[in-house]
Design an enzyme around this catalytic site. Structure first.
Site, PDB file in Angstrom:
ATOM      1  N   GLU A   1       5.163   2.964   1.106  1.00  0.00           N
ATOM      2  CA  GLU A   1       6.464   2.782   1.747  1.00  0.00           C
ATOM      3  C   GLU A   1       6.980   4.125   2.231  1.00  0.00           C
ATOM      4  OE1 GLU A   1      10.690   0.440   0.980  1.00  0.00           O
ATOM      5  OE2 GLU A   1       9.188   0.598  -0.611  1.00  0.00           O
TER       6      GLU A   1
ATOM      7  N   ASP B   1      -0.807  14.837  15.279  1.00  0.00           N
ATOM      8  CA  ASP B   1      -0.538  14.750  13.839  1.00  0.00           C
ATOM      9  C   ASP B   1      -1.829  14.527  13.061  1.00  0.00           C
ATOM     10  OD1 ASP B   1       1.021  14.829  11.561  1.00  0.00           O
ATOM     11  OD2 ASP B   1       1.542  12.713  11.634  1.00  0.00           O
TER      12      ASP B   1
ATOM     13  N   LEU C   1       0.813  -1.211   0.000  1.00  0.00           N
ATOM     14  CA  LEU C   1       0.000   0.000   0.000  1.00  0.00           C
ATOM     15  C   LEU C   1       0.846   1.260   0.000  1.00  0.00           C
ATOM     16  CD1 LEU C   1      -2.784  -1.017   2.556  1.00  0.00           C
ATOM     17  CD2 LEU C   1      -2.822  -1.163   0.067  1.00  0.00           C
TER      18      LEU C   1
END
Length: 523
Positions: free
Chosen positions: A200, A313, A198
């Site tokens: 990296e 975040d 999905l």
């Protein structure tokens, strides 16, 4: 005593040594010391011994394995006790259950160890109880092994093991539970099949996978371990926080697989993140869906903030969504638990576009309100279809903020005039602009709520718990506020996701493969 051991070794079959026989016998009973002067059996309410692995667990509670259960021969203890045990009462089968004499530091009784002393106390205290067989339910297994609440081991797996058991009267020891989980398949990479990559990142690669144990899709976050540095601190933070956060709007950490070269976090799989969702609907979302997503963001954050956990975040890429519309907070790599009083934290924590101005100006003392600025930015982005403050540098980000909300002064933001970084930038004196001009699809209640998020002074930003009660959410009905933490808002029949005006049918849920897919789950 020697005569007892010699007779025992001749009687018990299937064991190689006397010590093995004693150890095996100890799994069925523990001899209890008593001050009684005679050797008559004493019937007491005892607890079943704790199992030490899945195999011994199954051996104790089932007859499914080929090896027959250990039975005490009549000749071992003496005629009177042997004949006593041979006599059924009320037509029911009785088994021997003994209370532990003494528990060692490893959670096991002294008599249960194969290395115990040769001196064995005379069996003066014996506990009897009816052995009732019943099939283990999923709830029993979860309770026994402390599995995640939403892990559902398939019925076929239980049938294959042929597990049946009496009720569990006490929890397993930590070591026993680890062994049991491992033998079921938890903590092993071979339990999971990688289906596709999905994304990296610097430290991790994320795969879409499938669990052989549950047949459910999972997200495998494979973190590369540097031998010199070990696991990244972000990975340690994520694991330590997520294992204690159990909420319908927080992504579930199912499993952890640790090898010499990698640490793999196994998460529940959700179809896409909020950024991909907005892309798929052409950045024109239904305002009803905007409201549902915002409420779920606040609901997950309120749960975190009650536990003094800051996410730090928040961004659309870190908000995962499934086809039902359930939104879950993800990527707690930068999150941390906040203690009281406020401590100094790093100011390099939040993605630039969603970073509050106090952090941009170097503040490192903050509380749960750090997350609320990002909520306001995401709210605007869902409603308008574009980022609110897409700055490329810190100075550019501050410039965009001040141009929309007005350059802060000592009156609007006490203390800002003495901030060295603020003085060094020497920003023009902008006047605030009406937010409705930039987000015309928001009604007056929505504008009021977003204004409460976008406050310069962090302590003036509305907390998540309070924001959930804002009049903006009144149309969702009163029942949504009474749901248990682990229950989805979509369990209510009045809560339904609507079709977005710009939604492209062909893009759901197959889009997002490639470079930008699941960047939210990468370090």
């Amino acid at each position: 005593m020697k005569k007892f051991k010699r007779r025992l070794s001749l009687t018990l079959r299937g064991s190689q040594t006397i010590d093995e026989s004693l150890s095996e016998l100890a799994e069925q009973m523990t001899i209890e010391e008593s001050s009684s002067k005679d050797n008559e059996p004493i019937v007491k309410n005892g607890r079943p011994p704790t199992s030490h692995s899945v195999h011994s667990f199954l051996h104790q509670y089932t007859g499914s394995f080929k090896k027959p259960p250990l039975r005490r021969p009549h000749s071992v203890i003496g005629g009177s006790l042997g004949s006593f045990m041979a006599m059924p009462r009320n037509g029911s089968r009785l088994d021997i259950v003994h209370e532990n004499l003494k528990m060692g530091s490893d959670g096991e009784s002294d008599q249960a160890s194969g290395t115990s002393s040769d001196e064995v106390q005379s069996p003066t205290g014996v506990c009897l109880r009816n052995r009732i067989h019943r099939r283990i339910s999923m709830e029993d297994l979860n309770k026994r092994l402390s599995l995640p609440a939403d892990i559902r081991i398939p019925d076929g797996y239980l049938e294959k093991l042929q597990i049946s058991s009496p009720p569990f009267d006490q929890p397993m020891s930590r070591r026993s539970r680890r062994a049991s989980l491992s033998e079921i398949g938890f903590g092993k990479m071979e339990t999971y099949i990688k289906l596709e990559k999905l994304g990296e990142g610097t430290y991790a690669t994320v795969y879409k996978g499938r669990s052989k144990l549950t047949e459910n899709l999972v997200a495998l976050k494979e973190i590369r371990l540097e031998h010199e540095e070990g696991a990244p601190c972000t990975a340690i933070r994520e694991v330590s926080l997520l294992k204690d956060l159990k909420h319908a709007n927080i992504v579930t950490l199912h499993d952890i697989v640790h090898t010499d070269k990698s640490l793999t976090l196994v998460f529940e799989y959700l179809d896409k993140d909020l950024k991909q969702y907005m892309d798929d609907c052409g950045n024109i979302m239904s305002m009803h869906n905007v409201k549902l997503f915002l409420y779920q963001i606040l609901r997950g954050l309120a749960y975190c903030h009650r536990r003094k956990v800051l996410h730090r975040d928040l961004k659309p890429q870190n908000l995962l969504i499934n086809e039902r519309g359930e939104l879950k907070l993800a990527d707690f790599g930068l999150a941390r638990a906040k203690s009281v009083p406020t401590k100094t934290y790093s100011n390099e924590v939040v993605t630039l576009w969603y970073r509050p101005p106090d952090v941009l100006l170097g503040s490192s003392e903050y509380s749960t309100q750090i997350d609320m600025w990002g909520v306001g930015c995401i709210f605007f982005e869902m409603a308008s279809g574009r980022p609110l403050f897409p700055g490329s540098t810190v100075e550019d980000e501050l410039h965009l903020i001040f141009r929309l909300l007005g350059t802060p002064s000592q009156e609007t933001w006490p203390g800002v005039s003495s901030n060295d970084e603020f003085k060094n930038y020497n920003f023009p004196k902008y006047k605030p602009q009406p937010l409705i001009n930039h987000a015309p699809r928001l009604d007056s209640e929505g504008i009021e709520l977003i204004t409460k998020f976008l406050q310069y002074e962090s302590k003036k930003r509305v907390p998540a718990e309070e924001a959930m009660k804002h009049v903006y959410f009144r149309s969702l009905g009163p029942r949504i506020h009474a749901l248990p933490e682990s229950v989805s808002i979509f369990s209510l029949k009045e809560i339904q996701l609507q079709k977005d005006p710009g939604f492209r049918n062909s893009s759901y849920p197959e889009t997002g493969h490639g470079k930008n897919r699941r960047q939210s789950m990468l370090f």
